[in-house]
Design an enzyme around this catalytic site. Structure first.
Site, PDB file in Angstrom:
ATOM      1  N   ASN A  10      -9.816  -9.632  -2.675  1.00 38.44           N
ATOM      2  CA  ASN A  10      -8.550  -8.976  -2.347  1.00 38.44           C
ATOM      3  C   ASN A  10      -7.900  -9.761  -1.211  1.00 38.44           C
ATOM      4  OD1 ASN A  10      -6.457  -7.292  -1.607  1.00 38.44           O
ATOM      5  ND2 ASN A  10      -7.781  -5.672  -0.774  1.00 38.44           N
ATOM      6  N   LYS A  12      -5.069  -9.361   0.091  1.00 41.81           N
ATOM      7  CA  LYS A  12      -4.190  -8.511   0.912  1.00 41.81           C
ATOM      8  C   LYS A  12      -2.854  -9.232   1.161  1.00 41.81           C
ATOM      9  CE  LYS A  12      -8.294  -6.522   2.965  1.00 41.81           C
ATOM     10  NZ  LYS A  12      -8.807  -5.550   3.888  1.00 41.81           N
ATOM     11  N   HIS A  96      -6.711   1.682  -2.965  1.00 40.27           N
ATOM     12  CA  HIS A  96      -7.344   0.967  -1.849  1.00 40.27           C
ATOM     13  C   HIS A  96      -7.099   1.747  -0.553  1.00 40.27           C
ATOM     14  CE1 HIS A  96      -8.145  -2.048   1.210  1.00 40.27           C
ATOM     15  NE2 HIS A  96      -8.897  -2.655   0.302  1.00 40.27           N
ATOM     16  N   GLU A  98      -6.251   0.932   2.316  1.00 37.02           N
ATOM     17  CA  GLU A  98      -5.050   0.590   3.089  1.00 37.02           C
ATOM     18  C   GLU A  98      -3.800   1.185   2.433  1.00 37.02           C
ATOM     19  OE1 GLU A  98      -5.872  -3.609   3.250  1.00 37.02           O
ATOM     20  OE2 GLU A  98      -7.605  -3.135   4.493  1.00 37.02           O
ATOM     21  N   GLU A 168     -15.873   1.759  -1.048  1.00 33.07           N
ATOM     22  CA  GLU A 168     -15.543   1.019   0.171  1.00 33.07           C
ATOM     23  C   GLU A 168     -15.481   1.990   1.352  1.00 33.07           C
ATOM     24  OE1 GLU A 168     -13.336  -2.846  -0.687  1.00 33.07           O
ATOM     25  OE2 GLU A 168     -11.844  -1.282  -0.944  1.00 33.07           O
ATOM     26  N   GLY A 174     -12.851  -4.628   6.954  1.00 33.82           N
ATOM     27  CA  GLY A 174     -12.183  -5.471   7.940  1.00 33.82           C
ATOM     28  C   GLY A 174     -12.694  -5.310   9.356  1.00 33.82           C
ATOM     29  N   SER A 214     -16.553  -5.689   4.567  1.00 31.42           N
ATOM     30  CA  SER A 214     -17.114  -6.789   5.367  1.00 31.42           C
ATOM     31  C   SER A 214     -18.251  -7.529   4.658  1.00 31.42           C
ATOM     32  CB  SER A 214     -17.564  -6.276   6.739  1.00 31.42           C
ATOM     33  OG  SER A 214     -16.443  -5.775   7.458  1.00 31.42           O
ATOM     34  N   GLY A 236     -11.538 -10.174   3.670  1.00 33.50           N
ATOM     35  CA  GLY A 236     -11.429 -11.360   4.535  1.00 33.50           C
ATOM     36  C   GLY A 236     -12.161 -12.590   4.008  1.00 33.50           C
TER      37      GLY A 236
HETATM   38  C1  PEP Z   1     -11.139  -4.858   1.098  1.00 32.22           C
HETATM   39  O1  PEP Z   1     -10.013  -5.191   1.429  1.00 32.22           O
HETATM   40  O2  PEP Z   1     -11.295  -4.222   0.049  1.00 32.22           O
HETATM   41  C2  PEP Z   1     -12.270  -5.230   1.945  1.00 32.22           C
HETATM   42  C3  PEP Z   1     -13.457  -4.814   1.612  1.00 32.22           C
HETATM   43  O3  PEP Z   1     -12.007  -6.007   3.049  1.00 32.22           O
HETATM   44  P1  PEP Z   1     -13.085  -6.767   4.005  1.00 32.22           P
HETATM   45  O4  PEP Z   1     -14.027  -7.492   3.068  1.00 32.22           O
HETATM   46  O5  PEP Z   1     -12.288  -7.692   4.826  1.00 32.22           O
HETATM   47  O6  PEP Z   1     -13.801  -5.727   4.769  1.00 32.22           O
END
Ligand code: PEP
Length: 255
Positions: A10, A12, A96, A98, A168, A174, A214, A236
């Site tokens: 992803n 983003k 998601h 966010e 998640e 993040g 993460s 990320g």
């Molecule tokens: C995500 O955006 O779904 C995500 C898991 O981000 P990160 O890996 O940066 O925690």
């Protein structure tokens, strides 16, 4: 029953068009021609077609990060499922965290988006997960159950053959804080049991459940080793082709 691993990146709100093209090419190059499970890239909307073009003919598929639930009309700035399909994308993230926390997507909006995706033939990745306070007050399962119940209300197993669920935990997205493999496995097993009750044991055994939060090359192996974790949703670390490829490679071999 062996489930094919599925790992998504992803991106983003990162990359420009040239950067997105370069990253897609680099991911394709790093993964090579061996099939390492299903690999999905979720670039920003304006780059979907270009990224789909760059990975055409490979084992990598492309998805959008969100969609609007209406088919068309006066919804300035919104992107419909049919628009996404027309770019060559095959998947879409729905719900998601966010989108839920920054853009106000409620469980009901997520449910409408999921239906719009299915109606257009997009394969949805339904994201669920608890906030830190919810984990701390012991309501993780209740939160995930509510998100699943509302999103999947009234849908039949036949309509959900391509559904992927991404667990998640919001506190791990993040933040650099990854759920331990055991913490993640516990919720994945709970989600699979929920699916068995809501649909059938066969449906639950087939449905792939990703972990996200993460994930890095260094912690992916321990997560993949868990029996109910079928892949990763990566934020990320998906912006670096090497790191993303290392996560994909940590997955079980394709049966
Ligand atoms: C995500 O955006 O779904 C995500 C898991 O981000 P990160 O890996 O940066 O925690």
């Amino acid at each position: 029953m062996a489930r094919t691993p599925v790992t998504g990146g992803n991106w983003k709100m990162h990359t420009t068009l040239p950067e997105a093209i370069a990253l897609a090419q680099e991911v394709r190059h790093r993964l090579g021609s061996q099939r390492l499970g299903d690999v999905l890239l979720f670039p920003p909307f304006p780059f979907l077609a270009a990224v789909a073009d760059k990975v055409a003919g490979s084992h990598v598929n492309v998805g959008a990060q969100d969609l609007h639930f209406e088919a068309k009309g006066a919804f300035t700035g919104a992107v419909s499922a049919a628009m996404i399909v027309s770019t060559g994308a095959t998947h879409v993230l729905v719900g998601h965290s966010e989108r839920r926390s920054v853009f106000g997507d409620t469980d009901e909006i997520v449910a409408k988006k999921l239906r719009a995706a299915l109606a257009a033939g997009l394969k949805p990745v339904l994201c669920v997960g608890e906030q830190l306070a919810e984990r701390q007050n012991g309501t993780t399962f209740a939160v995930v159950d509510r998100q699943l119940t509302v999103a999947l209300d009234g849908l039949l197993a036949d309509q959900l053959q391509h559904l992927i669920i991404a667990y998640e935990p919001v506190w791990a997205i993040g933040t650099g804080l990854t759920a331990s493999p055991e913490q993640a496995q516990e919720v994945h097993a709970h989600i699979r049991a929920w699916l068995a009750t809501r649909f059938s044991a066969a449906f639950a055994a087939n449905c792939r459940i990703q972990y996200g939060g993460s994930v890095k090359g260094s912690n992916a192996t321990g997560l993949f080793a868990q029996s109910d974790i079928d892949g990763m949703l990566v934020g990320g670390a998906s912006l670096t082709a090497d790191e993303f490829a290392a996560i994909v490679r940590a997955g079980r071999a394709v049966p």
